[in-house]
Design an enzyme around this catalytic site. Structure first.
Site, short mmCIF file in Angstrom:
data_model
loop_
_atom_site.label_atom_id
_atom_site.label_comp_id
_atom_site.label_asym_id
_atom_site.label_seq_id
_atom_site.Cartn_x
_atom_site.Cartn_y
_atom_site.Cartn_z
N GLU A 1 0.82 -1.21 0.00
CA GLU A 1 0.00 0.00 0.00
C GLU A 1 0.86 1.26 0.00
O GLU A 1 1.99 1.25 0.49
CB GLU A 1 -0.88 0.02 1.25
CG GLU A 1 -1.84 -1.13 1.31
CD GLU A 1 -2.93 -0.92 2.37
OE1 GLU A 1 -3.01 0.17 2.95
OE2 GLU A 1 -3.67 -1.88 2.59
N GLU B 1 -5.38 7.07 7.14
CA GLU B 1 -4.43 8.18 7.26
C GLU B 1 -5.09 9.38 6.61
O GLU B 1 -5.60 9.31 5.49
CB GLU B 1 -3.13 7.80 6.53
CG GLU B 1 -2.00 8.77 6.72
CD GLU B 1 -1.14 8.49 7.97
OE1 GLU B 1 -1.48 7.60 8.78
OE2 GLU B 1 -0.13 9.20 8.12
N LYS C 1 2.20 4.62 1.36
CA LYS C 1 2.34 5.12 2.74
C LYS C 1 2.15 6.63 2.71
O LYS C 1 3.00 7.38 2.23
CB LYS C 1 3.70 4.76 3.32
CG LYS C 1 3.83 5.14 4.78
CD LYS C 1 5.13 4.60 5.37
CE LYS C 1 5.16 4.69 6.89
NZ LYS C 1 5.00 6.03 7.41
N PHE D 1 -7.56 2.29 5.64
CA PHE D 1 -6.73 1.11 5.34
C PHE D 1 -7.04 -0.12 6.19
O PHE D 1 -6.46 -1.17 5.96
CB PHE D 1 -5.23 1.45 5.38
CG PHE D 1 -4.75 2.11 6.66
CD1 PHE D 1 -4.72 1.41 7.84
CD2 PHE D 1 -4.29 3.42 6.63
CE1 PHE D 1 -4.25 2.00 9.00
CE2 PHE D 1 -3.83 4.03 7.80
CZ PHE D 1 -3.81 3.32 8.98
N ARG E 1 4.09 -4.78 17.20
CA ARG E 1 4.83 -4.75 15.95
C ARG E 1 5.20 -6.20 15.66
O ARG E 1 6.05 -6.75 16.35
CB ARG E 1 6.12 -3.97 16.26
CG ARG E 1 6.69 -3.14 15.18
CD ARG E 1 7.94 -2.48 15.71
NE ARG E 1 7.69 -1.43 16.67
CZ ARG E 1 7.39 -0.19 16.35
NH1 ARG E 1 7.33 0.17 15.10
NH2 ARG E 1 7.18 0.71 17.29
P1 AMP Z 1 5.68 5.01 11.08
O1 AMP Z 1 4.88 6.11 11.75
O2 AMP Z 1 6.81 5.54 10.28
O3 AMP Z 1 6.06 3.92 12.04
O4 AMP Z 1 4.74 4.26 10.00
C1 AMP Z 1 3.51 3.71 10.30
C2 AMP Z 1 2.43 4.75 10.04
O5 AMP Z 1 2.24 4.98 8.65
C3 AMP Z 1 1.05 4.34 10.49
O6 AMP Z 1 0.89 4.50 11.86
C4 AMP Z 1 0.15 5.26 9.70
O7 AMP Z 1 0.00 6.48 10.40
C5 AMP Z 1 0.96 5.58 8.46
N1 AMP Z 1 0.38 5.08 7.20
C6 AMP Z 1 0.33 5.77 6.05
N2 AMP Z 1 -0.23 5.07 5.07
C7 AMP Z 1 -0.59 3.87 5.60
C8 AMP Z 1 -1.22 2.69 5.07
N3 AMP Z 1 -1.60 2.59 3.80
N4 AMP Z 1 -1.41 1.66 5.93
C9 AMP Z 1 -1.03 1.74 7.22
N5 AMP Z 1 -0.44 2.81 7.75
C10 AMP Z 1 -0.21 3.88 6.96
#
Ligand code: AMP
Length: 608
Positions: free
Chosen positions: A281, A333, A283, A373, A448
């Site tokens: 997906e 998101e 991000k 999502f 996680r």
């Molecule tokens: P991180 O904050 O870098 O650990 O990455 C995870 C975060 O990416 C999630 O908590 C969401 O806020 C964000 N995110 C953005 N797009 C997506 C997606 N398609 N699926 C899940 N999380 C997403």
């Protein structure tokens, strides 16, 4: 239970020299409390009066607390203020003035925890003209009946800083210790654990049993907390119904669920090696929201489980129109998105929508789009146990046509080349990268576990991902930075097992002048005289602070370092990217992740 007893326990916890001792004291406190009291005690330990999502905040500024202390002690606000300048902690100031009270109060009764809560609740719910005087009166009234020690904690509650250094994992450990005696009556559980014992000698076997029982209970408590973010009510169930009381807790719209978290891997090949055929997906770089729909009532929670509903009126409206279910819990998101040009705005613009004022104007200027999502609940049924591919199908069916709610862009593949192409296209469009999802995994709340794997665009350096580090101290500015009172930060990552923040980098670059003054302003409020118990650092900053704020940090690489405590690893050439207001200290990057990133970096470098 009277408040004096609780204050005595708090004092013991505050001066405990290790987490183990702290946990023991806490378990003792829990065993003395009844089921109504334990809920309140837990909220106080968390620095609140109710679970965070209920948004019951006592919040009183220092000036008003000074006035309350003055009133109770028979001093002038000026006298209290100069003592505060001297001591730097209003808790200690209150202690001082209660000890030297000018007049004995006429009506002084022993304080019960109920009375303390009732006054604090009145403070939290009073507003409008005259409310400040009332709040001062309510605190002064409590202080009038308080002993020195009680006064210390009474004023720290409305300041939102108990300075106890206890995180949720420690509270859960203590709850588990408390339950072991009762759990020994549970024949099924005892049998299950006995079948896994390895020790032969009776004595050692008993110790192993006790350890395993605690771990098991702790896991059960955490699993419930993950789907029902109210540790006070989890503890209440345990206290009134024992371990099996946990079965009565289930997911429900209106109570936040702890979000699933993404692991990291350095390349598309590794992702396919780990997951096989999976969903890939886009991000999005906005903020994560959990939407709870309960009939016509929509509640929106941030990643930190704050209720942010009033900030996003267009989303609530869209949910009512587009969601084809009476009740639902789903996640997505949100970002400011220009429908006409098809352009995503930067995070800097999106984050401006997290505001309490001028909501309407901003929602017209930068309307949000939510890319859904995942879905966890529809019309009375939890979907958390279903495989992701099934949940996605339900999500697709549930979101009706409209321009505010959409689905995250997604493909299914087992081909690394295809992932790379998809990744590059998303990055060109200004997205952060991709998230790979295990098609067969259930929704794993609060953990996680390789159900999600993120791959972010590289920022030219060798590290392909940033680290979210917690500020645990700061350094005075030198030279040009003297004027800001802050020149650098000492940051740490989180050791979830031990509930400790371990130092990983000293950061002096990446901050704008604006950042420096903002940081000084917020950090000087949470300064601590000594190193907080939950911090482990080989580097001594000019000022320690309560681990509270998270910053996103970019570094060239991870290196071994004797100075830092994150498994002996440190960030090399770290620079701050931004302050992450969307993450709590306990949601920062973990020591385990730093170790994995260190390993992954070696693979890449050596071409393994
Ligand atoms: P991180 O904050 O870098 O650990 O990455 C995870 C975060 O990416 C999630 O908590 C969401 O806020 C964000 N995110 C953005 N797009 C997506 C997606 N398609 N699926 C899940 N999380 C997403």
């Amino acid at each position: 239970m009277n408040f004096k007893k609780i204050a005595e326990y708090f004092e013991k916890i505050e001066s405990a020299s290790s987490r183990l001792i702290m946990t023991g004291i806490l378990a003792e406190l829990f065993s003395e409390a009844d089921s109504a009291e334990i809920t309140k005690i837990i909220y106080l330990l968390q620095g609140q009066l109710a679970p965070a999502h209920k948004q019951i905040e006592v919040g009183m500024g220092e000036k008003y607390i000074e006035k309350a202390i003055a009133k109770a002690g028979g001093y002038s606000a000026g006298e209290v203020h100069s003592e505060f300048k001297e001591l730097g902690d209003l808790g200690l100031v209150a202690e001082h003035f209660i000890k030297n009270k000018k007049q004995k109060s006429l009506f002084s009764a022993e304080l019960s925890i109920e009375k303390v809560f009732s006054n604090l609740m009145k403070i939290a719910t009073s507003s409008g003209s005259g409310s400040q005087d009332l709040k001062i009166k309510l605190i002064a009234e409590l202080l009038n009946s308080a002993s020195q020690l009680e006064a210390r904690y009474l004023v720290r509650i409305p300041l939102g800083n108990m300075r106890l250094g206890i995180g949720d994992p420690t509270i859960m450990d203590a709850l588990a210790i408390n339950l072991t005696k009762e759990a020994r009556q549970d024949k099924k559980l005892v049998k299950e654990i006995e079948s896994t014992l390895k020790e032969k000698k009776e004595e050692k076997r008993e110790a192993e049993f006790e350890r395993k029982l605690r771990v098991k209970l702790r896991e059960r408590i955490e699993a419930k907390y993950n789907v029902h973010s109210d540790l006070g009510s989890v503890a209440e169930k345990l206290k009134s119904k024992g371990v099996n009381g946990l079965d009565e807790i289930s997911i429900e719209p209106g109570t936040p669920i702890r979000p699933t978290l993404a692991e990291r891997l350095p390349s598309a090949e590794e992702i396919i090696k780990k997951l096989g055929k999976c969903a890939i997906e886009a991000k999005y770089d906005g903020f994560r929201l959990a939407i709870h729909k309960d009939g016509n009532k929509v509640t929106i929670f941030s990643r930190q489980q704050e209720n942010v509903t009033p900030m996003f009126p267009e989303l609530s409206e869209a949910v009512k129109k587009q969601v084809k279910a009476k009740d639902a819990i789903f996640e997505g998101e949100a970002l400011a998105f220009n429908e006409e040009t098809g352009e995503y705005y930067s995070f800097q613009i999106t984050i401006q929508r997290k505001r309490k004022y001028n909501v309407k104007e901003m929602s017209e200027q930068f309307p949000l789009k939510l890319f859904a999502f995942d879905v966890l609940y529809i019309d009375g049924k939890s979907l958390m146990g279903l495989p992701f591919k099934e949940r996605r199908k339900r999500l697709e069916k549930m979101i009706g046509k409209g321009k505010t709610l959409g689905l995250s862009d997604s493909i299914i593949t087992d081909n690394p080349k295809e992932i790379e192409t998809y990744f590059n296209e998303r990055v060109e469009k200004g997205l952060e990268g991709i998230i790979a999802k295990d098609l067969n995994a259930p929704y794993i709340a609060g953990a996680r576990k390789f159900a999600w794997i993120k791959l972010k665009r590289s920022y030219k350096g060798e590290l392909s991902d940033t680290v979210d580090a917690v500020i645990v101290g700061y350094f005075k500015g030198k030279g040009k930075r003297t004027q800001f009172g802050l020149g650098g930060l000492l940051t740490a990552v989180y050791d979830e097992k031990e509930d400790v923040f371990r130092s990983v980098a000293k950061i002096g670059t990446g901050m704008t002048e604006e950042n420096l003054s903002e940081l000084e302003k917020i950090l000087s409020k949470i300064k601590r005289e000594k190193k907080p118990q939950r911090v482990d650092s080989g580097v001594e900053p000019d000022f320690w602070v309560e681990p509270k704020y998270v910053v996103e940090v970019l570094a060239d690489e991870i290196t071994k370092s004797p100075m830092h405590k994150a498994a002996g690893l440190a960030l090399r050439f770290p620079r701050m990217i931004k302050i992450r207001t969307d993450k709590k200290a306990e949601q920062a990057t973990t020591v385990k992740e730093i170790k994995q990133m260190f390993k992954a970096q070696r693979h890449v470098k050596l071409g393994e």
